[in-house]
Design an enzyme around this catalytic site. Structure first.
Site, PDB file in Angstrom:
ATOM      1  N   THR A 138       0.863  -1.185   0.000  1.00 53.93           N
ATOM      2  CA  THR A 138       0.000   0.000   0.000  1.00 53.93           C
ATOM      3  C   THR A 138       0.895   1.229   0.000  1.00 53.93           C
ATOM      4  O   THR A 138       2.125   1.119   0.114  1.00 53.93           O
ATOM      5  CB  THR A 138      -0.915   0.041   1.236  1.00 53.93           C
ATOM      6  OG1 THR A 138      -0.115   0.334   2.387  1.00 53.93           O
ATOM      7  CG2 THR A 138      -1.642  -1.284   1.444  1.00 53.93           C
ATOM      8  N   ASP A 139       0.287   2.408  -0.113  1.00 55.29           N
ATOM      9  CA  ASP A 139       1.087   3.633  -0.084  1.00 55.29           C
ATOM     10  C   ASP A 139       1.823   3.790   1.242  1.00 55.29           C
ATOM     11  O   ASP A 139       2.943   4.306   1.295  1.00 55.29           O
ATOM     12  CB  ASP A 139       0.188   4.851  -0.323  1.00 55.29           C
ATOM     13  CG  ASP A 139      -0.305   4.909  -1.764  1.00 55.29           C
ATOM     14  OD1 ASP A 139       0.339   4.291  -2.633  1.00 55.29           O
ATOM     15  OD2 ASP A 139      -1.340   5.562  -2.007  1.00 55.29           O
ATOM     16  N   CYS A 140       1.174   3.360   2.343  1.00 58.71           N
ATOM     17  CA  CYS A 140       1.799   3.524   3.662  1.00 58.71           C
ATOM     18  C   CYS A 140       2.594   2.294   4.092  1.00 58.71           C
ATOM     19  O   CYS A 140       3.419   2.363   4.999  1.00 58.71           O
ATOM     20  CB  CYS A 140       0.757   3.897   4.710  1.00 58.71           C
ATOM     21  SG  CYS A 140      -0.708   2.841   4.693  1.00 58.71           S
ATOM     22  N   TYR A 141       2.342   1.174   3.448  1.00 55.86           N
ATOM     23  CA  TYR A 141       3.106  -0.061   3.727  1.00 55.86           C
ATOM     24  C   TYR A 141       3.568  -0.614   2.375  1.00 55.86           C
ATOM     25  O   TYR A 141       2.974  -1.552   1.828  1.00 55.86           O
ATOM     26  CB  TYR A 141       2.232  -1.087   4.447  1.00 55.86           C
ATOM     27  CG  TYR A 141       1.878  -0.706   5.864  1.00 55.86           C
ATOM     28  CD1 TYR A 141       2.708  -1.054   6.929  1.00 55.86           C
ATOM     29  CD2 TYR A 141       0.710   0.012   6.136  1.00 55.86           C
ATOM     30  CE1 TYR A 141       2.385  -0.709   8.229  1.00 55.86           C
ATOM     31  CE2 TYR A 141       0.378   0.363   7.428  1.00 55.86           C
ATOM     32  CZ  TYR A 141       1.219   0.002   8.470  1.00 55.86           C
ATOM     33  OH  TYR A 141       0.908   0.344   9.756  1.00 55.86           O
ATOM     34  N   PRO A 142       4.633  -0.029   1.799  1.00 54.08           N
ATOM     35  CA  PRO A 142       4.984  -0.346   0.417  1.00 54.08           C
ATOM     36  C   PRO A 142       5.661  -1.701   0.208  1.00 54.08           C
ATOM     37  O   PRO A 142       5.639  -2.240  -0.888  1.00 54.08           O
ATOM     38  CB  PRO A 142       5.941   0.793   0.039  1.00 54.08           C
ATOM     39  CG  PRO A 142       6.558   1.215   1.341  1.00 54.08           C
ATOM     40  CD  PRO A 142       5.476   1.054   2.365  1.00 54.08           C
TER      41      PRO A 142
END
Length: 407
Positions: A138-142
């Site tokens: 994800t954007d916060c957990y790339p």
């Protein structure tokens, strides 16, 4: 005169508490009577060590750099799948989990050499565990993958959380068929070739507190060699079953959900188990102190193996088909003698739980209390007894049958 847990704890602090094991309490009550035993004894310690399948751990691995969201991904520990349905760094591992490539019973009977229970034992032993994970990013957990070795010391929290342990009595398993069978009660020879049972009998915690008068939510216990607590009543808790005149269940009844810090436990009391033809599991050591608050509790804790009955059940047909038939009842004294009689035949018996280790646990807990290392806790709420009306329900969902749909 009734005692309180606070008064007993004060005696423990002063080194004056009289603590005995459940085995020792039997003789004390026989020699002195219930009234005198209730006055003299402050705590009775119990113990059990056996295979308890509904066990597991939850833990937090901390955040990697860059971050990875394990929740919704796939995670393996030594190739055994962990549950990744929580947040980014929290995982759960069940004792029965198997590697995806384990052949299971494809080559019957399967060996089930390694699984969740073994990972738990290795983790509590301090061994390195291979963690492999994939995530969708994800954007916060790339980050999308992780391969690393971890030990229990690398984890933030590591908690043993067993949703059903310490069954209050249980079946004696036999096999009436003409072929050998492999069950969670062990290997059963055909034609009543053997009988397996699984309870510490007179040392078992809930058999010494049959109506849950002292054991409740928040009760402090010996768990896996460390400290734990009763978190709730366990799954399949079934207090409304036939009981003897002493109130002791004649079939499987109460259960406990227990929780404790895995980092304070020992591999001696948490052992991975492989059961041929069945699967993997975890053997767990549990000890529960019972405060002798009055004569009623003293009476309950004087229960002996010849007063506890267990049902003998056929695991070739009756159990798998959920039929109610009980072949006969036997006492734990008969079971521990090494032989019972079933349908007119002498049948050798074997325990799946270790009475020797149950006795050791009861004595360790006794020493902890006598030396002031372990104080008793008052339950914050009771676990449901017969008055609750709770009865264990069999599966009642609406099964989906295959149907031929006409267009």
């Amino acid at each position: 005169m009734a005692k309180t847990i606070e008064e007993i704890n004060e005696k423990i602090r002063e080194g004056k508490a009289v603590v005995v094991t459940a085995e020792e309490m039997i003789d004390i009550v026989r020699e002195k009577g219930v009234e005198k035993a209730a006055k003299e004894v402050d705590v009775v310690t119990t113990g059990t060590f056996g295979i308890m399948c509904s066990s597991g751990i939850y833990f937090n691995i901390g955040h990697t750099k860059p971050r990875i969201k394990l929740g919704g991904g796939k995670v393996y520990l030594n190739n055994v799948p962990a549950y990744a349905g929580f947040a980014a760094a929290d995982l759960f591992l069940g004792a029965n989990a198997l590697p995806d490539d384990d052949p299971r019973n494809r080559y019957y009977p399967g060996d089930f050499e390694y699984g969740g229970g073994h990972v738990i034992e290795d983790l509590v032993s301090g061994k390195e565990i291979l963690l492999t994970a994939t995530a969708y990013g994800t954007d916060c957990y790339p980050r999308k993958s992780l391969n690393a070795y971890i030990t229990i010391n690398d984890l933030n929290e590591a908690v043993l959380f067993n949703i059903r342990n310490a069954y209050q009595n249980y079946n004696v398993a036999v096999n009436l068929s003409n072929r050998p069978i492999y069950t969670y009660m062990g290997f059963l020879k055909p034609k009543l070739g053997n009988a397996n049972y699984s309870s510490a009998g007179q040392l078992s915690p809930l058999l010494n507190d049959p109506f849950y008068k002292t054991i409740g939510i928040g009760t402090k216990i010996f768990l896996g060699g460390g400290i734990g607590y009763v978190a709730w009543h366990g799954t399949q808790h079934n207090p409304n079953v036939p009981r003897t005149e002493r109130g002791v269940p004649k079939v499987g009844a109460g259960t406990l959900a227990v929780i404790g810090d895995l980092k304070g436990m020992s591999p001696k009391w948490l052992r991975g188990v492989s059961m041929k033809g069945y699967g993997v599991s975890l053997a767990v050591g549990i000890g529960v102190p019972i405060p002798i608050l009055d004569e009623e509790i003293a009476f309950y804790t004087s229960i002996s193996d010849d007063e506890i009955y267990a049902p003998v059940v056929d695991y070739s047909s009756t159990y798998p088909n959920r039929e109610p038939d009980i072949i006969t009842e036997v006492t734990y004294k008969q079971l521990r003698s090494g032989e019972i009689e079933v349908l007119g035949k002498k049948v050798p018996t074997s325990p799946l739980s270790s009475y020797v280790k149950a006795r050791e646990i009861a004595n360790i807990l006794k020493d902890w209390i006598k030396t002031g290392k372990f104080l008793l806790t008052k339950p914050s709420a009771p676990i449901p007894g017969p008055e609750s009306g709770i009865k264990f329900k069999p599966f009642s969902g609406r099964e989906i049958k295959e149907e031929v749909k006409e267009k």
